[in-house]
Design an enzyme around this catalytic site. Structure first.
Site, PDB file in Angstrom:
ATOM      1  CE1 TYR A 167      -4.078   1.306  -0.520  1.00 20.66           C
ATOM      2  CE2 TYR A 167      -4.759   0.095   1.426  1.00 20.66           C
ATOM      3  CZ  TYR A 167      -5.080   0.829   0.319  1.00 20.66           C
ATOM      4  OH  TYR A 167      -6.391   1.095   0.040  1.00 20.66           O
ATOM      5  CD  GLU A 174      -1.918   5.074  -6.542  1.00 23.73           C
ATOM      6  OE1 GLU A 174      -2.651   5.959  -6.090  1.00 23.73           O
ATOM      7  OE2 GLU A 174      -2.152   3.864  -6.386  1.00 23.73           O
TER       8      GLU A 174
HETATM    9  C1  LIG Z   1     -11.191  12.223  -8.542  1.00 27.61           C
HETATM   10  C2  LIG Z   1      -9.869  12.176  -7.909  1.00 27.61           C
HETATM   11  C3  LIG Z   1      -9.804  11.248  -6.751  1.00 27.61           C
HETATM   12  C4  LIG Z   1      -8.542  11.421  -6.016  1.00 27.61           C
HETATM   13  C5  LIG Z   1      -8.593  10.795  -4.676  1.00 27.61           C
HETATM   14  C6  LIG Z   1      -7.308  10.931  -4.004  1.00 27.61           C
HETATM   15  C7  LIG Z   1      -7.262  10.207  -2.697  1.00 27.61           C
HETATM   16  C8  LIG Z   1      -6.349   9.069  -2.731  1.00 27.61           C
HETATM   17  C9  LIG Z   1      -6.132   8.369  -1.460  1.00 27.61           C
HETATM   18  C10 LIG Z   1      -6.210   6.872  -1.663  1.00 27.61           C
HETATM   19  C11 LIG Z   1      -4.984   6.229  -2.094  1.00 27.61           C
HETATM   20  C12 LIG Z   1      -5.233   4.813  -2.622  1.00 27.61           C
HETATM   21  C13 LIG Z   1      -4.118   4.422  -3.426  1.00 27.61           C
HETATM   22  C14 LIG Z   1      -4.197   2.994  -3.946  1.00 27.61           C
HETATM   23  O1  LIG Z   1      -4.577   3.026  -5.295  1.00 27.61           O
HETATM   24  C15 LIG Z   1      -2.879   2.384  -3.815  1.00 27.61           C
HETATM   25  C16 LIG Z   1      -2.914   0.899  -3.889  1.00 27.61           C
HETATM   26  O2  LIG Z   1      -3.870   0.213  -4.045  1.00 27.61           O
HETATM   27  S1  LIG Z   1      -1.422   0.229  -3.700  1.00 27.61           S
HETATM   28  C17 LIG Z   1      -1.733  -1.522  -3.652  1.00 27.61           C
HETATM   29  C18 LIG Z   1      -2.040  -2.036  -2.266  1.00 27.61           C
HETATM   30  N1  LIG Z   1      -3.420  -1.815  -1.955  1.00 27.61           N
HETATM   31  C19 LIG Z   1      -4.175  -2.652  -1.225  1.00 27.61           C
HETATM   32  O3  LIG Z   1      -3.760  -3.696  -0.790  1.00 27.61           O
HETATM   33  C20 LIG Z   1      -5.598  -2.256  -1.021  1.00 27.61           C
HETATM   34  C21 LIG Z   1      -6.406  -2.752  -2.108  1.00 27.61           C
HETATM   35  N2  LIG Z   1      -7.775  -2.367  -1.942  1.00 27.61           N
HETATM   36  C22 LIG Z   1      -8.653  -3.021  -1.229  1.00 27.61           C
HETATM   37  O4  LIG Z   1      -8.370  -4.032  -0.625  1.00 27.61           O
HETATM   38  C23 LIG Z   1     -10.081  -2.557  -1.257  1.00 27.61           C
HETATM   39  O5  LIG Z   1     -10.216  -1.644  -2.226  1.00 27.61           O
HETATM   40  C24 LIG Z   1     -10.628  -2.082   0.035  1.00 27.61           C
HETATM   41  C25 LIG Z   1     -11.959  -1.391  -0.201  1.00 27.61           C
HETATM   42  C26 LIG Z   1      -9.644  -1.086   0.648  1.00 27.61           C
HETATM   43  C27 LIG Z   1     -10.837  -3.337   0.868  1.00 27.61           C
HETATM   44  O6  LIG Z   1     -11.713  -3.202   1.877  1.00 27.61           O
HETATM   45  P1  LIG Z   1     -12.801  -4.298   2.183  1.00 27.61           P
HETATM   46  O7  LIG Z   1     -13.552  -3.807   3.345  1.00 27.61           O
HETATM   47  O8  LIG Z   1     -13.564  -4.653   0.950  1.00 27.61           O
HETATM   48  O9  LIG Z   1     -11.939  -5.558   2.615  1.00 27.61           O
HETATM   49  P2  LIG Z   1     -12.149  -7.092   2.451  1.00 27.61           P
HETATM   50  O10 LIG Z   1     -11.378  -7.577   1.290  1.00 27.61           O
HETATM   51  O11 LIG Z   1     -11.770  -7.686   3.760  1.00 27.61           O
HETATM   52  O12 LIG Z   1     -13.678  -7.380   2.134  1.00 27.61           O
HETATM   53  C28 LIG Z   1     -14.714  -7.176   3.082  1.00 27.61           C
HETATM   54  C29 LIG Z   1     -15.895  -8.066   2.751  1.00 27.61           C
HETATM   55  O13 LIG Z   1     -16.383  -7.817   1.437  1.00 27.61           O
HETATM   56  C30 LIG Z   1     -16.252  -8.991   0.654  1.00 27.61           C
HETATM   57  N3  LIG Z   1     -15.918  -8.592  -0.713  1.00 27.61           N
HETATM   58  C31 LIG Z   1     -15.351  -7.452  -1.073  1.00 27.61           C
HETATM   59  N4  LIG Z   1     -15.169  -7.412  -2.396  1.00 27.61           N
HETATM   60  C32 LIG Z   1     -15.626  -8.593  -2.871  1.00 27.61           C
HETATM   61  C33 LIG Z   1     -15.696  -9.185  -4.143  1.00 27.61           C
HETATM   62  N5  LIG Z   1     -15.234  -8.544  -5.252  1.00 27.61           N
HETATM   63  N6  LIG Z   1     -16.225 -10.420  -4.262  1.00 27.61           N
HETATM   64  C34 LIG Z   1     -16.664 -11.085  -3.191  1.00 27.61           C
HETATM   65  N7  LIG Z   1     -16.637 -10.592  -1.940  1.00 27.61           N
HETATM   66  C35 LIG Z   1     -16.116  -9.353  -1.784  1.00 27.61           C
HETATM   67  C36 LIG Z   1     -15.163  -9.784   1.326  1.00 27.61           C
HETATM   68  O14 LIG Z   1     -15.191 -11.143   1.035  1.00 27.61           O
HETATM   69  C37 LIG Z   1     -15.524  -9.528   2.772  1.00 27.61           C
HETATM   70  O15 LIG Z   1     -16.696 -10.260   3.099  1.00 27.61           O
HETATM   71  P3  LIG Z   1     -16.849 -11.092   4.464  1.00 27.61           P
HETATM   72  O16 LIG Z   1     -16.621 -10.113   5.578  1.00 27.61           O
HETATM   73  O17 LIG Z   1     -18.235 -11.647   4.415  1.00 27.61           O
HETATM   74  O18 LIG Z   1     -15.800 -12.150   4.391  1.00 27.61           O
END
Ligand SMILES: CCCCCCCCCCCCC[C@@H](O)CC(=O)SCCNC(=O)CCNC(=O)[C@H](O)C(C)(C)COP(=O)(O)OP(=O)(O)OC[C@H]1O[C@@H](n2cnc3c(N)ncnc32)[C@H](O)[C@@H]1OP(=O)(O)O
Length: 245
Positions: A167, A174
């Site tokens: 992250y 970015e």
């Molecule tokens: C217009 C201009 C806008 C400018 C904005 C500027 C602000 C910028 C600030 C932000 C910077 C972000 C930068 C970013 O791009 C950098 C990177 O990504 S670097 C790479 C590393 N990144 C990561 O590791 C994070 C990746 N992202 C995520 O993991 C998700 O997007 C996030 C929303 C953060 C995850 O959160 P979530 O709460 O979803 O976590 P979980 O995975 O534990 O899921 C929770 C429950 O939801 C179920 N789920 C979610 N998605 C799915 C799916 N596709 N299919 C099935 N199930 C899904 C998951 O299973 C969990 O369910 P349960 O609790 O029942 O098990």
């Protein structure tokens, strides 16, 4: 994720019919999510292979973005559906958190890297591309195996540990990319609107980008702590959350 295990056989009463409808929606939603997550895993795998092949054949990363850009744009844009999934309630996660994550990525792809050609060979672009690719292969394969109830522990471990390093490194890639774009944005006036014009409004994309960079300061820690919280919940079972499908 919406459950497909609600009780109630499709009997005659209204209540039973409602339960039957919910169960069908659960099964449909699950099937859709499995398909979606498999497609996304495959898309990011294709991207990883294309990047590795390019580097092995050419021995340089110059020109890499141009080669993989179509696949990147397609699969990163397709991630908009994740916000829809949260909004319609088939995945239980925050629309806001997912919205910030997805919109910042789409912004990086379309309004920075695609639009400002001069920066496409920057090291920072390769940095965020590699980080996103590793993250997404891990994340979508995690969701897929989880939905299939066959989640190997190392994928679960990778999903909730890799991000600790990836992250901040991804964010650095970015931010450095936006920073590299600033001189070109200033010089060309791209996406800017200068006065006088018929709408009598002005917009300076250069300053907008500086605001975007500054917005990482309050927003990124929130996403990072959200993931640390999820990690504690999933890997260490420190919190029990009521699941209300
Ligand atoms: C217009 C201009 C806008 C400018 C904005 C500027 C602000 C910028 C600030 C932000 C910077 C972000 C930068 C970013 O791009 C950098 C990177 O990504 S670097 C790479 C590393 N990144 C990561 O590791 C994070 C990746 N992202 C995520 O993991 C998700 O997007 C996030 C929303 C953060 C995850 O959160 P979530 O709460 O979803 O976590 P979980 O995975 O534990 O899921 C929770 C429950 O939801 C179920 N789920 C979610 N998605 C799915 C799916 N596709 N299919 C099935 N199930 C899904 C998951 O299973 C969990 O369910 P349960 O609790 O029942 O098990």
């Amino acid at each position: 994720m919406a459950s497909s295990e609600e009780d109630g056989a499709g009997g005659g009463s209204l209540e039973e019919k409602e339960k039957g409808r919910k169960r069908r929606l659960g099964a449909l939603a699950t099937a859709w999510l499995i398909g979606y997550n498999i497609a996304m895993t495959a898309g990011w795998l294709v991207l990883a292979i294309a990047m590795a092949r390019f580097y092995m054949q050419k021995g340089t990363y110059k020109g890499l973005y141009k080669t993989i850009q179509k696949t990147l744009k397609f699969f990163q844009t397709f991630a908009v559906l994740e916000v829809v999934h949260c909004a319609v309630g088939i995945v239980r996660t925050s629309v806001l958190v997912t919205g910030v994550q997805v919109s910042s990525r789409i912004f990086m792809v379309w309004f920075i890297t695609h639009s400002i050609k001069q920066i496409q060979n920057e090291e920072s672009v390769i940095l965020y591309l590699v980080v996103w690719t590793v993250t997404e292969i891990t994340r979508y394969s995690f969701y897929t195996f989880n939905l299939l109830n066959h989640l190997p522990y190392f994928i679960k471990w990778a999903r909730y540990n890799f991000f600790i390093i990836l992250y901040p490194v991804g964010v650095a890639g970015e931010l450095l990319t936006i920073y590299a774009a600033l001189p070109y944005v200033k010089k060309t006036g791209i996406f800017s609107l200068r006065l006088p014009n018929k709408y009598n409004v002005s917009f300076d994309y250069y300053y907008f980008l500086i605001i975007v960079m500054a917005s990482y300061i309050p927003l990124f820690p929130q996403l990072y702590f959200h993931m640390l919280w999820q990690r504690r919940k999933v890997l260490h079972g420190e919190v029990t959350v009521e699941k209300d499908d």
